[in-house]
Design a protein around this motif. Sequence first.
Motif, PDB file in Angstrom:
ATOM      1  N   SER A 153      -5.508   3.891  -4.292  1.00 29.25           N
ATOM      2  CA  SER A 153      -6.256   4.177  -5.515  1.00 29.25           C
ATOM      3  C   SER A 153      -5.316   4.324  -6.705  1.00 29.25           C
ATOM      4  O   SER A 153      -4.309   5.037  -6.631  1.00 29.25           O
ATOM      5  N   VAL A 154      -5.668   3.689  -7.804  1.00 36.82           N
ATOM      6  CA  VAL A 154      -4.871   3.791  -9.024  1.00 36.82           C
ATOM      7  C   VAL A 154      -4.890   5.207  -9.583  1.00 36.82           C
ATOM      8  O   VAL A 154      -4.026   5.584 -10.385  1.00 36.82           O
ATOM      9  N   TYR A 155      -5.852   6.034  -9.160  1.00 34.79           N
ATOM     10  CA  TYR A 155      -5.893   7.423  -9.622  1.00 34.79           C
ATOM     11  C   TYR A 155      -4.670   8.213  -9.135  1.00 34.79           C
ATOM     12  O   TYR A 155      -4.348   9.266  -9.698  1.00 34.79           O
ATOM     13  N   ALA A 156      -3.981   7.695  -8.119  1.00 33.06           N
ATOM     14  CA  ALA A 156      -2.741   8.341  -7.689  1.00 33.06           C
ATOM     15  C   ALA A 156      -1.738   8.402  -8.834  1.00 33.06           C
ATOM     16  O   ALA A 156      -0.884   9.298  -8.875  1.00 33.06           O
ATOM     17  N   ASN A 157      -1.841   7.464  -9.781  1.00 36.28           N
ATOM     18  CA  ASN A 157      -0.918   7.432 -10.914  1.00 36.28           C
ATOM     19  C   ASN A 157      -0.988   8.707 -11.745  1.00 36.28           C
ATOM     20  O   ASN A 157       0.035   9.206 -12.227  1.00 36.28           O
ATOM     21  N   ALA A 158      -2.201   9.244 -11.928  1.00 42.14           N
ATOM     22  CA  ALA A 158      -2.361  10.453 -12.738  1.00 42.14           C
ATOM     23  C   ALA A 158      -1.623  11.618 -12.088  1.00 42.14           C
ATOM     24  O   ALA A 158      -0.964  12.416 -12.770  1.00 42.14           O
ATOM     25  N   PHE A 159      -1.713  11.712 -10.770  1.00 38.97           N
ATOM     26  CA  PHE A 159      -1.080  12.828 -10.068  1.00 38.97           C
ATOM     27  C   PHE A 159       0.431  12.646  -9.987  1.00 38.97           C
ATOM     28  O   PHE A 159       1.179  13.634 -10.053  1.00 38.97           O
ATOM     29  N   ALA A 160       0.882  11.408  -9.872  1.00 38.52           N
ATOM     30  CA  ALA A 160       2.320  11.157  -9.893  1.00 38.52           C
ATOM     31  C   ALA A 160       2.902  11.556 -11.242  1.00 38.52           C
ATOM     32  O   ALA A 160       3.983  12.154 -11.321  1.00 38.52           O
ATOM     33  N   ALA A 161       2.183  11.257 -12.314  1.00 35.65           N
ATOM     34  CA  ALA A 161       2.646  11.639 -13.649  1.00 35.65           C
ATOM     35  C   ALA A 161       2.660  13.153 -13.806  1.00 35.65           C
ATOM     36  O   ALA A 161       3.602  13.724 -14.367  1.00 35.65           O
ATOM     37  N   LEU A 162       1.635  13.828 -13.292  1.00 36.63           N
ATOM     38  CA  LEU A 162       1.590  15.289 -13.372  1.00 36.63           C
ATOM     39  C   LEU A 162       2.737  15.921 -12.594  1.00 36.63           C
ATOM     40  O   LEU A 162       3.317  16.923 -13.033  1.00 36.63           O
ATOM     41  N   GLU A 163       3.078  15.348 -11.450  1.00 41.25           N
ATOM     42  CA  GLU A 163       4.217  15.859 -10.678  1.00 41.25           C
ATOM     43  C   GLU A 163       5.509  15.760 -11.489  1.00 41.25           C
ATOM     44  O   GLU A 163       6.346  16.665 -11.454  1.00 41.25           O
TER      45      GLU A 163
END
Length: 237
Positions: A153-163
């Motif tokens: 899922s491309v939504y993983a990108n949001a969490f990677a950025a938050l990390e």
Amino acid sequence: MNRTLKVISLLLTYPTQDLADAMPECKAVVESDCGLGVREKDLLARLCDDIAGRDLYDAQERYVHLFDRTRTLSLHLFEHVHGESRDRGGAMVDLMDMYRKAGFDIGVKELPDYLPMFLEFLSTKPEAEATELLGQTAHILTALRERLKKRKSVYANAFAALELIAAGKPDRALLNELLDEPLDDPDDLEALDRVWEEEVVTFGGNAGENACGPDRIQRQLRAHQRKPESGTAAPNA
């Protein structure tokens, strides 16, 4: 950085046409953020492009399938550490109190631990405080990112950025505890019905006990996952 947290808050909300139309502006905010690295900007730009370019109904169906029908991908932070235990109600009260003391008014009918709301709150705080509070959720963010990555899922990108934005690394023991939980099947309608039939969380429990503030919020965010109430059995996996 604060405006970027607001953008990520929007990216993690239910897709609407207004949201899709706002993606060029969101990308511009991210690109202009001097506090972000190239990787963070690229991750968020790709998510913006995906939301803007996808058929609206397809985007909405995907969002519901991921975040509303999959408990292990819930965007409610305390769901991952307190489950449906009584402690979750007390944690909600404390978080609401922290919002009120900061002058942050919740104008929607949403639980205070809803991640987009938490990110919007952080966007109103000084950068150092915002990244420190975000870092307290690092184990949850990482678990969600890894689960979304498994689903491609491309939504993983949001969490990677938050990390990358958060101060500090996730506690490995807490992260492993989260990742050990079996993934939900969003197509198991009987299991979904059982979730909706569970007791609604109330703002009671240990509300008012001890001092409220970032230290207590930190303890609550790092609590053991789905701690069973006294005298009850732990939920079945």
